[in-house]
Motif scaffolding. Structure first.
Motif, mmCIF file in Angstrom:
data_model
loop_
_atom_site.group_PDB
_atom_site.id
_atom_site.type_symbol
_atom_site.label_atom_id
_atom_site.label_comp_id
_atom_site.label_asym_id
_atom_site.label_seq_id
_atom_site.Cartn_x
_atom_site.Cartn_y
_atom_site.Cartn_z
ATOM 1 N N HIS A 179 9.208 8.344 2.038
ATOM 2 C CA HIS A 179 10.312 8.616 1.118
ATOM 3 C C HIS A 179 10.096 10.040 0.607
ATOM 4 O O HIS A 179 9.051 10.350 0.029
ATOM 5 C CB HIS A 179 10.320 7.617 -0.038
ATOM 6 C CG HIS A 179 11.469 7.819 -0.960
ATOM 7 N ND1 HIS A 179 11.374 8.565 -2.105
ATOM 8 C CD2 HIS A 179 12.755 7.400 -0.883
ATOM 9 C CE1 HIS A 179 12.543 8.587 -2.713
ATOM 10 N NE2 HIS A 179 13.398 7.896 -1.986
ATOM 11 N N VAL A 180 11.065 10.905 0.839
ATOM 12 C CA VAL A 180 10.968 12.316 0.478
ATOM 13 C C VAL A 180 12.002 12.588 -0.614
ATOM 14 O O VAL A 180 13.185 12.314 -0.426
ATOM 15 C CB VAL A 180 11.234 13.214 1.717
ATOM 16 C CG1 VAL A 180 11.024 14.676 1.368
ATOM 17 C CG2 VAL A 180 10.342 12.796 2.885
ATOM 18 N N PHE A 181 11.547 13.113 -1.747
ATOM 19 C CA PHE A 181 12.398 13.307 -2.922
ATOM 20 C C PHE A 181 12.188 14.707 -3.478
ATOM 21 O O PHE A 181 11.045 15.126 -3.683
ATOM 22 C CB PHE A 181 12.037 12.255 -3.978
ATOM 23 C CG PHE A 181 12.727 12.444 -5.302
ATOM 24 C CD1 PHE A 181 14.062 12.095 -5.464
ATOM 25 C CD2 PHE A 181 12.034 12.967 -6.389
ATOM 26 C CE1 PHE A 181 14.696 12.268 -6.688
ATOM 27 C CE2 PHE A 181 12.661 13.142 -7.612
ATOM 28 C CZ PHE A 181 13.991 12.789 -7.764
ATOM 29 N N THR A 202 14.700 8.812 3.554
ATOM 30 C CA THR A 202 13.706 7.820 3.961
ATOM 31 C C THR A 202 13.592 7.866 5.473
ATOM 32 O O THR A 202 14.596 7.720 6.174
ATOM 33 C CB THR A 202 14.114 6.404 3.496
ATOM 34 O OG1 THR A 202 14.279 6.416 2.071
ATOM 35 C CG2 THR A 202 13.059 5.386 3.863
ATOM 36 N N ILE A 203 12.377 8.104 5.966
ATOM 37 C CA ILE A 203 12.139 8.246 7.398
ATOM 38 C C ILE A 203 11.034 7.277 7.810
ATOM 39 O O ILE A 203 9.939 7.301 7.229
ATOM 40 C CB ILE A 203 11.709 9.683 7.751
ATOM 41 C CG1 ILE A 203 12.720 10.706 7.217
ATOM 42 C CG2 ILE A 203 11.541 9.853 9.257
ATOM 43 C CD1 ILE A 203 12.189 11.543 6.111
ATOM 44 N N MET A 248 0.838 -1.165 0.000
ATOM 45 C CA MET A 248 0.000 0.000 0.000
ATOM 46 C C MET A 248 0.896 1.246 0.000
ATOM 47 O O MET A 248 1.832 1.353 0.777
ATOM 48 C CB MET A 248 -0.885 -0.027 1.256
ATOM 49 C CG MET A 248 -1.681 1.199 1.444
ATOM 50 S SD MET A 248 -2.801 1.270 2.871
ATOM 51 C CE MET A 248 -2.604 -0.220 3.751
ATOM 52 N N ALA A 249 0.582 2.182 -0.898
ATOM 53 C CA ALA A 249 1.365 3.414 -0.997
ATOM 54 C C ALA A 249 0.457 4.573 -1.365
ATOM 55 O O ALA A 249 -0.571 4.395 -2.014
ATOM 56 C CB ALA A 249 2.477 3.262 -2.022
ATOM 57 N N GLU A 250 0.864 5.739 -0.925
ATOM 58 C CA GLU A 250 0.193 6.977 -1.341
ATOM 59 C C GLU A 250 1.275 8.009 -1.622
ATOM 60 O O GLU A 250 2.365 7.939 -1.066
ATOM 61 C CB GLU A 250 -0.790 7.471 -0.272
ATOM 62 C CG GLU A 250 -0.179 7.732 1.077
ATOM 63 C CD GLU A 250 -1.216 8.066 2.135
ATOM 64 O OE1 GLU A 250 -1.576 9.259 2.237
ATOM 65 O OE2 GLU A 250 -1.645 7.142 2.856
ATOM 66 N N GLN A 251 0.940 8.945 -2.499
ATOM 67 C CA GLN A 251 1.949 9.910 -2.908
ATOM 68 C C GLN A 251 1.377 11.324 -2.846
ATOM 69 O O GLN A 251 0.221 11.551 -3.199
ATOM 70 C CB GLN A 251 2.419 9.599 -4.316
ATOM 71 C CG GLN A 251 3.726 10.242 -4.673
ATOM 72 C CD GLN A 251 4.307 9.585 -5.908
ATOM 73 O OE1 GLN A 251 3.775 9.760 -6.997
ATOM 74 N NE2 GLN A 251 5.377 8.830 -5.725
ATOM 75 N N HIS A 252 2.228 12.254 -2.399
ATOM 76 C CA HIS A 252 1.829 13.651 -2.234
ATOM 77 C C HIS A 252 2.879 14.549 -2.857
ATOM 78 O O HIS A 252 4.056 14.209 -2.896
ATOM 79 C CB HIS A 252 1.691 13.990 -0.741
ATOM 80 C CG HIS A 252 0.763 13.079 -0.020
ATOM 81 N ND1 HIS A 252 -0.596 13.298 0.037
ATOM 82 C CD2 HIS A 252 0.994 11.927 0.666
ATOM 83 C CE1 HIS A 252 -1.165 12.325 0.733
ATOM 84 N NE2 HIS A 252 -0.219 11.483 1.118
ATOM 85 N N HIS A 253 2.431 15.718 -3.320
ATOM 86 C CA HIS A 253 3.327 16.723 -3.887
ATOM 87 C C HIS A 253 3.297 17.957 -2.989
ATOM 88 O O HIS A 253 2.230 18.435 -2.634
ATOM 89 C CB HIS A 253 2.872 17.133 -5.292
ATOM 90 C CG HIS A 253 2.991 16.035 -6.289
ATOM 91 N ND1 HIS A 253 2.174 14.935 -6.305
ATOM 92 C CD2 HIS A 253 3.845 15.875 -7.322
ATOM 93 C CE1 HIS A 253 2.520 14.147 -7.293
ATOM 94 N NE2 HIS A 253 3.535 14.685 -7.922
ATOM 95 N N LEU A 254 4.469 18.454 -2.646
ATOM 96 C CA LEU A 254 4.592 19.699 -1.897
ATOM 97 C C LEU A 254 5.363 20.697 -2.756
ATOM 98 O O LEU A 254 6.253 20.307 -3.507
ATOM 99 C CB LEU A 254 5.384 19.488 -0.599
ATOM 100 C CG LEU A 254 4.837 18.504 0.426
ATOM 101 C CD1 LEU A 254 5.841 18.337 1.563
ATOM 102 C CD2 LEU A 254 3.506 18.995 0.959
#
Length: 137
Positions: free
Chosen positions: A38-40, A101-102, A1-7
């Motif tokens: 995971h922050v990219f 990655t936190i 399960m994954a979700e993705q967000h844009h900042l």
């Protein structure tokens, strides 16, 4: 399960921006209870780092070190299409990296007491920086 967000983070030029609360808010509302964030950052002249969050002089000192390690306008640089800070910003991005990655659990980032998540702007002028956060269980 994954979700993705844009900042989108607007910087004021060289320096650091604390994005810990932004990432923590996404984790707090995540579908998964336990997993990794995971922050990219989608750029080659800024970077991400986990560092001291209590004393701002740490981040200023890190900037001082980066200026020593990758100075603006070095005559040895060939890439300077966007100014004296162009190649130095790319080199500094290699030092900070573009992803982190936190782990998280129970809706909370599992950072240490004195750790914060920072976007380091390596260009002299401010920019809008896109960050992709993927939360995976």
């Amino acid at each position: 399960m994954a979700e993705q967000h844009h900042l989108v983070v607007t910087t004021r030029g060289r320096g650091s921006v604390d994005i810990t609360d932004d990432i923590a808010a996404l984790v707090r509302h995540a579908v998964a209870n336990t997993g990794v964030a995971h922050v990219f950052v989608r750029h080659t002249s800024c970077g991400l780092a986990i560092t001291e969050n209590a004393d701002t002089t740490v981040r200023r000192d890190l900037e001082t070190l980066m200026q020593r390690w990758a100075p603006d306008g070095d005559p040895a640089y060939r890439h300077d299409l966007e100014g004296d800070d162009d190649m130095a910003a790319h080199a500094r991005a290699l030092l900070t990296g573009v992803c982190l990655t936190i782990p998280f659990s129970n809706g909370r980032l599992l950072l240490g007491t004195w750790q914060g998540i920072y976007l380091f702007e390596h260009r002299a002028q401010g920019h809008q920086r896109e960050i992709i956060v993927t939360l995976t269980a």
